[in-house]
Write an enzyme that holds these catalytic residues in place. Structure first.
Site, PDB file in Angstrom:
ATOM      1  N   GLY A   1     -10.197 -13.404  -1.103  1.00  0.00           N
ATOM      2  CA  GLY A   1      -9.632 -13.901  -2.492  1.00  0.00           C
ATOM      3  C   GLY A   1     -10.321 -13.831  -3.597  1.00  0.00           C
ATOM      4  O   GLY A   1     -10.662 -14.334  -4.423  1.00  0.00           O
TER       5      GLY A   1
ATOM      6  N   ASP B   1      -0.216   1.903  -3.294  1.00  0.00           N
ATOM      7  CA  ASP B   1      -0.610   2.987  -3.885  1.00  0.00           C
ATOM      8  C   ASP B   1      -0.207   3.115  -4.450  1.00  0.00           C
ATOM      9  O   ASP B   1      -1.254   4.342  -5.396  1.00  0.00           O
ATOM     10  CB  ASP B   1      -2.351   2.884  -3.075  1.00  0.00           C
ATOM     11  CG  ASP B   1      -2.393   1.898  -2.364  1.00  0.00           C
ATOM     12  OD1 ASP B   1      -3.194   0.546  -2.643  1.00  0.00           O
ATOM     13  OD2 ASP B   1      -3.069   2.119  -0.703  1.00  0.00           O
TER      14      ASP B   1
ATOM     15  N   HIS C   1      -6.685  -2.188  -6.220  1.00  0.00           N
ATOM     16  CA  HIS C   1      -7.566  -0.972  -4.884  1.00  0.00           C
ATOM     17  C   HIS C   1      -8.813  -0.648  -5.420  1.00  0.00           C
ATOM     18  O   HIS C   1      -9.443   0.084  -6.501  1.00  0.00           O
ATOM     19  CB  HIS C   1      -6.052   0.765  -5.112  1.00  0.00           C
ATOM     20  CG  HIS C   1      -6.457   1.048  -4.064  1.00  0.00           C
ATOM     21  ND1 HIS C   1      -6.108   1.132  -2.578  1.00  0.00           N
ATOM     22  CD2 HIS C   1      -7.700   2.616  -3.903  1.00  0.00           C
ATOM     23  CE1 HIS C   1      -7.032   2.000  -2.099  1.00  0.00           C
ATOM     24  NE2 HIS C   1      -7.519   2.476  -2.383  1.00  0.00           N
TER      25      HIS C   1
ATOM     26  N   GLU D   1     -13.851  -4.380 -10.162  1.00  0.00           N
ATOM     27  CA  GLU D   1     -12.704  -5.737 -10.449  1.00  0.00           C
ATOM     28  C   GLU D   1     -12.436  -6.702 -10.671  1.00  0.00           C
ATOM     29  O   GLU D   1     -11.930  -6.742 -10.900  1.00  0.00           O
ATOM     30  CB  GLU D   1     -12.451  -5.050  -8.474  1.00  0.00           C
ATOM     31  CG  GLU D   1     -12.194  -4.303  -7.405  1.00  0.00           C
ATOM     32  CD  GLU D   1     -11.877  -4.260  -6.373  1.00  0.00           C
ATOM     33  OE1 GLU D   1     -10.750  -4.911  -5.848  1.00  0.00           O
ATOM     34  OE2 GLU D   1     -12.616  -3.522  -5.327  1.00  0.00           O
TER      35      GLU D   1
ATOM     36  N   ASN E   1      -1.563  -3.743  -8.256  1.00  0.00           N
ATOM     37  CA  ASN E   1      -2.284  -3.857  -7.230  1.00  0.00           C
ATOM     38  C   ASN E   1      -3.106  -3.455  -7.644  1.00  0.00           C
ATOM     39  O   ASN E   1      -3.167  -2.553  -8.519  1.00  0.00           O
ATOM     40  CB  ASN E   1      -1.490  -3.372  -6.239  1.00  0.00           C
ATOM     41  CG  ASN E   1      -2.018  -2.779  -5.183  1.00  0.00           C
ATOM     42  OD1 ASN E   1      -2.644  -3.779  -4.768  1.00  0.00           O
ATOM     43  ND2 ASN E   1      -2.861  -1.902  -4.686  1.00  0.00           N
TER      44      ASN E   1
ATOM     45  N   LEU F   1       3.010  -4.181   2.426  1.00  0.00           N
ATOM     46  CA  LEU F   1       4.415  -3.243   1.425  1.00  0.00           C
ATOM     47  C   LEU F   1       5.447  -4.706   0.972  1.00  0.00           C
ATOM     48  O   LEU F   1       5.742  -5.856   1.892  1.00  0.00           O
ATOM     49  CB  LEU F   1       5.104  -2.150   2.462  1.00  0.00           C
ATOM     50  CG  LEU F   1       5.576  -1.219   1.764  1.00  0.00           C
ATOM     51  CD1 LEU F   1       4.642  -0.267   0.554  1.00  0.00           C
ATOM     52  CD2 LEU F   1       6.603  -0.576   2.842  1.00  0.00           C
ATOM     53  N   ILE F   2       5.597  -4.162  -0.555  1.00  0.00           N
ATOM     54  CA  ILE F   2       6.414  -5.291  -1.027  1.00  0.00           C
ATOM     55  C   ILE F   2       7.907  -4.499  -0.544  1.00  0.00           C
ATOM     56  O   ILE F   2       7.731  -3.206  -0.867  1.00  0.00           O
ATOM     57  CB  ILE F   2       6.354  -5.707  -2.208  1.00  0.00           C
ATOM     58  CG1 ILE F   2       4.912  -5.957  -2.888  1.00  0.00           C
ATOM     59  CG2 ILE F   2       7.025  -5.969  -3.191  1.00  0.00           C
ATOM     60  CD1 ILE F   2       4.726  -6.782  -2.054  1.00  0.00           C
TER      61      ILE F   2
HETATM   62  C1  GRF Z   1     -10.231  -5.579  -2.844  1.00  0.00           C
HETATM   63  O1  GRF Z   1     -11.137  -4.374  -3.088  1.00  0.00           O
HETATM   64  C2  GRF Z   1      -9.505  -5.257  -3.202  1.00  0.00           C
HETATM   65  O2  GRF Z   1      -9.218  -3.877  -4.117  1.00  0.00           O
HETATM   66  C3  GRF Z   1      -8.161  -4.915  -2.226  1.00  0.00           C
HETATM   67  O3  GRF Z   1      -8.878  -5.555  -1.670  1.00  0.00           O
HETATM   68  C4  GRF Z   1      -9.781  -6.341  -1.167  1.00  0.00           C
HETATM   69  C5  GRF Z   1      -9.789  -7.573  -1.818  1.00  0.00           C
HETATM   70  O4  GRF Z   1     -10.835  -8.215  -1.661  1.00  0.00           O
HETATM   71  N1  GRF Z   1      -7.357  -4.996  -2.384  1.00  0.00           N
HETATM   72  P1  GRF Z   1     -10.549 -10.030  -2.022  1.00  0.00           P
HETATM   73  O5  GRF Z   1     -10.073 -10.641  -1.397  1.00  0.00           O
HETATM   74  O6  GRF Z   1     -10.363 -10.153  -3.870  1.00  0.00           O
HETATM   75  O7  GRF Z   1     -11.905 -10.778  -1.820  1.00  0.00           O
END
Ligand code: GRF
Length: 192
Positions: A18, A147, A106, A176, A104, A89-90
């Protein structure tokens, strides 16, 4: 009903530690535009749940993440849904309800290095094995496949000589944590 000017209610789906959820909690703290209204996990042991509880955000642990009715109920009156390290998967009916309202993040430059089984360190290992000079982070709308939905934002990072999956993951993760709150706030502006 939502009173005019009230912050957009964001539900966040998580499966792991998280850190992206944390970035959202920090960025939206006291924001007039959006707030994290609920955190939902398919895993009772997800570290993300502890982060939500520390921030006094209500949490739900799904008994069966493949059950659309259970997920719909958990999402309640959310206006925007964020998948932040959510590995399931949703279900199609939930995708349909939140079309263009569910995103999402990625850890690669989609459409490359995405799809079923492409999560966690596997993504970064695949990038390194391909010899790509760049990787990055992608935020995209969620559709019925892993994705695949329309890309909203991407940010690139260089792949450096001697990178391991861990060093590359850390470089991407930093991006991110900036990109995801930016996109959420942009969408919230459009929704409210
Ligand atoms: C992130 O790299 C995100 O892009 C991917 O899963 C990872 C989650 O990391 N979908 P966190 O749980 O937010 O630390």
């Amino acid at each position: 009903m939502t009173p005019p000017g009230a912050p957009v209610r964001v539900a966040v789906l998580v499966s792991g530690g998280g850190t992206n959820l944390q970035a959202l909690l920090d960025a939206l703290h006291e924001s007039p535009l959006a707030r994290v209204a609920r955190v939902i996990s398919n895993r009772p042991d997800a570290g993300a749940l502890a982060r939500a509880r520390r921030a006094a955000v209500p949490t739900t642990v799904l008994r069966d993440a493949n059950d659309p009715a259970e997920l719909q109920t958990a999402l309640g009156d959310a206006q925007l849904v964020v998948l932040a390290g959510y590995l399931k998967l949703i279900p199609a009916s939930v995708v349909a309800r939140f079309r263009d309202r569910m995103i999402n993040i990625h850890p690669a430059l989609l459409p490359d290095f995405g799809g079923p089984g492409m999560y966690g360190r596997r993504v970064h290992e695949a990038v390194l094995a391909s010899g790509a000079k760049e990787s990055g982070a992608t935020v995209h709308f969620v559709d019925e496949a892993f994705d695949r939905g329309r890309v909203i934002a991407q940010e690139r990072v260089p792949v450096q000589h001697g990178d391991t999956a861990e060093t590359l993951a850390a470089r991407v993760l930093e991006v991110e944590h900036r990109l995801l709150p930016q996109v959420v706030l942009d969408l919230a502006r459009r929704i409210s």
